[in-house]
Scaffold this active site. Structure first.
Site, mmCIF file in Angstrom:
data_model
loop_
_atom_site.group_PDB
_atom_site.id
_atom_site.type_symbol
_atom_site.label_atom_id
_atom_site.label_comp_id
_atom_site.label_asym_id
_atom_site.label_seq_id
_atom_site.Cartn_x
_atom_site.Cartn_y
_atom_site.Cartn_z
ATOM 1 N N PRO A 196 18.684 -14.788 -9.836
ATOM 2 C CA PRO A 196 19.062 -13.807 -8.805
ATOM 3 C C PRO A 196 17.924 -13.350 -7.908
ATOM 4 C CG PRO A 196 18.696 -12.678 -10.876
ATOM 5 C CD PRO A 196 18.472 -14.155 -11.154
ATOM 6 N N CYS A 197 16.774 -14.030 -7.952
ATOM 7 C CA CYS A 197 15.594 -13.495 -7.273
ATOM 8 C C CYS A 197 15.773 -13.345 -5.766
ATOM 9 C CB CYS A 197 14.371 -14.357 -7.577
ATOM 10 S SG CYS A 197 14.506 -16.069 -7.021
ATOM 11 N N GLN A 198 16.603 -14.204 -5.142
ATOM 12 C CA GLN A 198 16.762 -14.115 -3.694
ATOM 13 C C GLN A 198 18.173 -13.716 -3.274
ATOM 14 O OE1 GLN A 198 14.804 -17.221 -1.359
ATOM 15 N NE2 GLN A 198 13.837 -17.975 -3.221
#
Length: 237
Positions: A196-198
């Site tokens: 989910p980092c971006q």
């Protein structure tokens, strides 16, 4: 924006906001006039026993039969995965299948999923990531028919789930963050997930009420690995 007051810190969600988003998605699924499409798409809310954390489980067959009766028969022996040591169903203003008038009146019996079925299927789970405070999509392939198709092989995932137009984006770690493998947060068994980092940057471009949060999020993240919600779920609650 108009609906950002629904959130403590848009586009992030708190534990309470995520649980409400799960409840809204469950309501959409129950109330949608899916007809026979309900035979090949199952969704329900779950809760981890040890932590009380809510999440969504979605199951669908990997392959569709041209004959819905054949598909119904193939799915008849399936039921939701039994992880009773780890989880239990949560009732978020939902109903049992026995109370689903649409399913009863259609004359069709909704499918039951099981890890012992010969019908290849994919199981998706939407959890809240405790650090990123964004939903995270976990998924696994089950009951693949061919010996050369290995469920925990990344090439198999790309071949069976990822549409060609998304492959280069995912492989280069685009807005969906790329596909990785790790121990599942509940069962500790190997599973795939989309990092989910971006996802934050992708969600920031939308203005949506909390009741539509997971609809938008699935459209961004889930579509990359074959998770599409039925169009009927997009109608107003």
């Amino acid at each position: 924006m108009a609906h950002h007051n629904d959130y403590t810190h848009w586009p992030f969600v708190s534990v309470e906001e995520f649980e409400l988003a799960c409840a809204y998605l469950d309501q959409r699924y129950i109330r949608a006039k899916l007809g026979k499409a309900r035979l090949k798409f199952r969704l329900r809310p779950r809760r981890v026993v040890s932590t009380g954390s809510a999440y969504i489980e979605i199951l669908r067959p990997l392959y569709e039969s041209g004959d819905l009766n054949d598909l119904s028969n193939a799915l008849e022996g399936l039921k939701f995965t039994d992880n009773s040591r780890y989880e239990r169903e949560i009732m978020l203003d939902s109903v049992d299948w026995e109370d689903d008038e649409e399913a009863l009146h259609s004359g069709e019996i909704p499918p039951k999923y099981s890890t012992r079925s010969s019908q290849p299927y994919v199981a998706y789970e939407i959890h809240l990531h405790p650090t990123y405070r964004m939903p995270i999509l976990w998924f696994n392939l089950h009951d693949l028919n061919h010996q050369e198709e290995r469920a925990l092989d990344i090439d198999t995932v790309y071949r069976l789930l990822v549409a060609p137009q998304y492959r280069s984006c995912i492989q280069s770690t685009g807005i969906t963050g790329g596909i990785s493998a790790a121990p599942h947060p509940v069962t500790d068994k190997p599973a795939f997930f989309i990092h989910p980092c971006q996802t934050k940057e992708a969600m920031e471009g939308f203005d949506c009420h909390l009741e539509n949060y997971l609809m938008v999020w699935i459209g961004i993240v889930g579509s990359a690995v074959g998770l599409w919600l039925p169009a009927e779920m997009g109608l107003p609650l």
